[in-house]
Design an enzyme around this catalytic site. Structure first.
Site: not given
Ligand code: CMC
Length: 427
Positions: A305, A362
């Site tokens: 998140h 989720d």
């Molecule tokens: N599985 C594997 N690696 C992950 C995941 C995951 N679910 N989430 C983040 N990472 C890694 C990502 O690859 C990155 O690694 P690095 O720093 O080496 O590049 C690091 O963790 C930080 O991730 P980010 O994408 O830069 O973080 P963000 O804040 O931009 O993204 C997120 C947050 C929710 C989009 C992401 O965690 C994700 O894609 N999760 C899966 C989708 C999901 O469950 N979304 C629902 C969110 S909660 C409900 C809502 O409010 O909508």
């Protein structure tokens, strides 16, 4: 602590006020930055930018805290109802009994859709994704309810808000009915907000529908858990759309469109699909390895998140609710065991520990919704239904904020500099 922040840019020292909220990180008020320095800030994805002042929802991502108007989400999920939380978000305080009854009455009396909207559905393919239908029908409300679109009038804003909260279950249930080829059911005013939604979704005109109180309670709790979540992508979309003075129903359609993405609300559908694909606990390591592989776009859906760097407090309630629903329905879906073991394995894996990736709302919601009988494609539609109250509350807050301006971010331009047009034959 200093109450100003000093910034040195070539040839100039500037100072900006530091503003404090009631709780949470202070913010540096850089509104005069461009005027004083000719420079913008650069913050893709708004990771360090507060876009507005708000008194609705507070999240402490490190501690895993979520408060609505000061009340912890765990307490609201345990003791409150979705109608009460909706009132709280919209009005700022919990209602007394009289206020709650009046609010429930108002919402109940706005649940019917204009009859013409039923024909609107028939323009969609039967296999259309419910979010496509929700987006279209919510946007179409703007063509039907002209008496609540003067956004400068707080009374009209509230009528539009009540309509949206009330009609969203009807819209979502009709999207489901249309997809399975069953007749639409009109709302039944004897039932609760959530009971009514269950009946419109799973009932048929030929039979009486008995609302199962355990399912009704679980569903209501799921709605509470999704009601608002501060300045997330879809809420920011609603605010941005609304900042131009756009029609309220159209703004909510914009929010629905944004929510649909798998990185946001679409993750509940993606998470259950992933759990089903994994299928057996023995296959979990393979998926964990894929999630860690930088060359594989796969991510563990329902994990991670932007704000929570700790257990999402909504996921805690969700996990508990799965057990209640499973017990009540005597379901034993192996997907829950896969989810529990996947969570445990990920939480003990250095990759997830280091990046502070925990289950989010989720991760378990799909397991419950599937047990209740919803197809995966409906999951995000249910999120949209519940989040509508957050969207309208935030939209109202924005419109009544004297500091509100049209949202207009700037950019770091890296495209070609000015050049002369060359006729096609000379290129
Ligand atoms: N599985 C594997 N690696 C992950 C995941 C995951 N679910 N989430 C983040 N990472 C890694 C990502 O690859 C990155 O690694 P690095 O720093 O080496 O590049 C690091 O963790 C930080 O991730 P980010 O994408 O830069 O973080 P963000 O804040 O931009 O993204 C997120 C947050 C929710 C989009 C992401 O965690 C994700 O894609 N999760 C899966 C989708 C999901 O469950 N979304 C629902 C969110 S909660 C409900 C809502 O409010 O909508």
């Amino acid at each position: 602590m200093s109450d100003t922040a000093k910034l040195q840019v070539p040839g100039k020292d500037v100072e900006y006020p530091i503003l404090s909220g009631s709780v949470g990180p202070d913010v540096i008020d850089i509104r005069k930055l461009y005027g004083q320095t000719g420079k913008f800030t650069y913050d893709p994805g708004f990771t360090s930018t507060a876009s507005c002042e708000s008194g609705l929802t507070y999240i402490d991502g490190d501690e895993g805290i979520l408060l609505h108007r000061g009340y912890p989400i765990g307490q609201l999920a345990e003791h409150s109802s979705f109608m009460e939380v909706s009132y709280l978000l919209l009005n700022g305080e919990l209602p007394n009994q009289e206020e709650l009854t009046a609010f429930e009455n108002t919402i109940t009396r706005h649940t019917m859709l204009h009859e013409q909207l039923a024909t609107f559905y028939r323009g969609f393919r039967r296999d259309a994704h419910p979010m496509a239908v929700m987006c279209g029908v919510a946007g179409a409300l703007s063509a039907f309810y002209h008496d609540s679109t003067d956004i400068t009038d707080p009374k009209q804003r509230m009528i539009a808000s009540h309509r949206l909260i009330a009609k969203m279950p009807t819209i979502a249930a009709m999207a489901y009915k249309y997809s399975v080829g069953q007749p639409f059911l009109y709302p039944d005013n004897k039932l609760s907000y959530t009971g009514n939604f269950l009946r419109m979704t799973f009932g048929v005109p030929a039979e009486e529908y008995e609302v199962n109180p355990v399912i009704e309670k679980a569903m209501d709790r799921i709605f509470i858990l999704h009601a608002d979540h501060e300045q997330n992508a879809s809420t920011s979309t609603v605010r941005l759309a609304g900042s131009s003075g756009a029609n309220p129903f159209a703004c909510i359609a914009a929010g629905i469109a944004c929510l649909w993405g798998p990185a946001h609300g679409g993750a509940n559908e993606a998470a259950l699909n992933m759990l089903r694909e994994i299928g057996r606990p023995e296959r979990i390591p393979e998926y964990i390895a894929r999630a860690k592989d930088k060359n594989d776009p796969f991510r563990l859906m329902g994990f991670g998140h932007r704000v929570y760097k700790n257990y999402d407090p909504r996921a805690t309630v969700m996990q508990k609710t799965v057990r209640e629903v499973f017990d009540a329905l005597k379901v034993n879906d192996p997907v829950f065991e896969v989810a529990l073991q996947l969570e445990e394995m990920a939480l003990n894996d250095p990759y997830f520990i280091e990046k502070k990736l925990f289950p989010n709302v989720d991760f378990y919601s799909g397991v419950i919704l599937s047990a209740i009988g919803f197809p995966t494609t409906m999951f995000t539609a249910l999120f949209a239904l519940a989040r509508t109250v957050g969207w309208v509350a935030q939209w109202n807050e924005m419109i009544s904020d004297p500091e509100q301006k049209i949202g207009r971010p700037r950019q770091l331009y890296t495209g070609p500099v000015q050049r002369d047009y060359v006729p096609v034959g000379q290129r």
